[in-house]
Design a protein around this motif. Structure first.
Motif, mmCIF file in Angstrom:
data_model
loop_
_atom_site.group_PDB
_atom_site.id
_atom_site.type_symbol
_atom_site.label_atom_id
_atom_site.label_comp_id
_atom_site.label_asym_id
_atom_site.label_seq_id
_atom_site.Cartn_x
_atom_site.Cartn_y
_atom_site.Cartn_z
ATOM 1 N N ARG A 10 0.827 -1.178 0.027
ATOM 2 C CA ARG A 10 0.224 0.257 0.056
ATOM 3 C C ARG A 10 0.668 1.037 -0.288
ATOM 4 N N GLN A 11 1.947 1.419 1.118
ATOM 5 C CA GLN A 11 2.536 2.354 1.357
ATOM 6 C C GLN A 11 3.575 2.776 -0.142
ATOM 7 N N ALA A 12 3.901 1.660 -1.083
ATOM 8 C CA ALA A 12 4.994 1.614 -2.855
ATOM 9 C C ALA A 12 3.810 2.188 -3.444
ATOM 10 N N MET A 13 3.062 1.990 -3.661
ATOM 11 C CA MET A 13 1.893 2.162 -4.400
ATOM 12 C C MET A 13 1.295 3.819 -4.094
ATOM 13 N N ALA A 14 1.238 3.908 -2.679
ATOM 14 C CA ALA A 14 1.186 5.677 -2.701
ATOM 15 C C ALA A 14 2.253 6.210 -3.604
ATOM 16 N N LYS A 15 3.324 6.106 -3.668
ATOM 17 C CA LYS A 15 4.365 6.545 -4.184
ATOM 18 C C LYS A 15 4.856 6.186 -5.673
ATOM 19 N N ALA A 16 3.885 6.026 -6.299
ATOM 20 C CA ALA A 16 4.013 5.632 -7.661
ATOM 21 C C ALA A 16 4.413 6.698 -8.392
ATOM 22 N N HIS A 17 4.773 6.396 -9.381
ATOM 23 C CA HIS A 17 4.964 7.702 -9.941
ATOM 24 C C HIS A 17 4.373 7.324 -11.398
ATOM 25 N N ALA A 18 3.528 7.818 -12.314
ATOM 26 C CA ALA A 18 2.508 7.508 -12.777
ATOM 27 C C ALA A 18 1.680 8.805 -13.685
ATOM 28 N N LEU A 36 11.633 -7.681 3.195
ATOM 29 C CA LEU A 36 10.365 -7.155 2.101
ATOM 30 C C LEU A 36 11.366 -6.825 1.250
ATOM 31 N N TYR A 37 11.038 -6.604 0.436
ATOM 32 C CA TYR A 37 11.774 -5.382 -0.659
ATOM 33 C C TYR A 37 10.116 -4.627 -1.552
ATOM 34 N N ALA A 38 10.178 -3.134 -1.680
ATOM 35 C CA ALA A 38 8.961 -2.630 -2.196
ATOM 36 C C ALA A 38 9.760 -1.630 -3.128
ATOM 37 N N GLY A 39 8.310 -1.508 -4.106
ATOM 38 C CA GLY A 39 9.141 -0.531 -5.346
ATOM 39 C C GLY A 39 7.112 -0.277 -5.628
ATOM 40 N N CYS A 40 7.291 0.550 -7.209
ATOM 41 C CA CYS A 40 6.966 1.123 -7.385
ATOM 42 C C CYS A 40 6.687 1.045 -9.009
#
Ligand code: THU
Length: 130
Positions: A10-18, A36-40
């Motif tokens: 959820r936190q990663a999705m909020a950082k998306a550059h889209a 755990l490794y996160a990405g957007c």
């Protein structure tokens, strides 16, 4: 899938550059080390140069020295299940075997769990090159 993985997605999705598609995606991979490794997703004004959330998460894992994925979560909004694109299925395959679970999530929570083998059957992987 545990709460930590879902919260991180959820936190990663909020950082998306889209700014071009408006379609925000978060991804989390769990390494064999338990981390755990996160990405957007990171889009670009030169459209084809953008990349997916899964790709960002995998790069973060590799930069931490881990090369085995044991669990994946992908999160996006909308009616349809936000499953990894074809290219990302292959990128996950580089570091994961067929029984690795891939949790397809919406911000509200888990929608469905599939295995990598279901998403990418009869796949080509690193073992073919040895
Ligand atoms: N996208 C991802 O980040 N992961 C997926 O699994 C599917 C698609 C992104 C790429 C692009 O920035 C946006 O979603 C629309 O395709």
């Amino acid at each position: 899938m545990d709460k930590a993985m879902l919260d991180l997605a959820r936190q990663a999705m909020a950082k998306a550059h889209a700014p071009y598609s408006g379609f925000h995606v978060g991804a989390v991979v769990r390494g064999a080390n338990g981390r755990l490794y996160a990405g957007c997703n990171v889009e670009n004004a030169a459209y084809p140069e953008g990349w997916c959330a899964e790709t960002t998460a995998i790069a973060a894992m590799v930069m931490d020295g881990e090369t085995r994925i044991v669990e994946v979560a992908v999160m996006g909004r909308g009616e349809g299940l936000v499953t990894p694109c074809g290219g990302c299925r292959q990128r996950i395959r580089e570091f994961a075997v067929g029984d690795v679970p891939i949790h397809i999530c919406a911000p509200e929570g888990l929608r469905r769990t599939l295995t990598l083998g279901e998403l990418l059957p009869l796949s080509f992987g690193p073992e073919h090159l040895v």
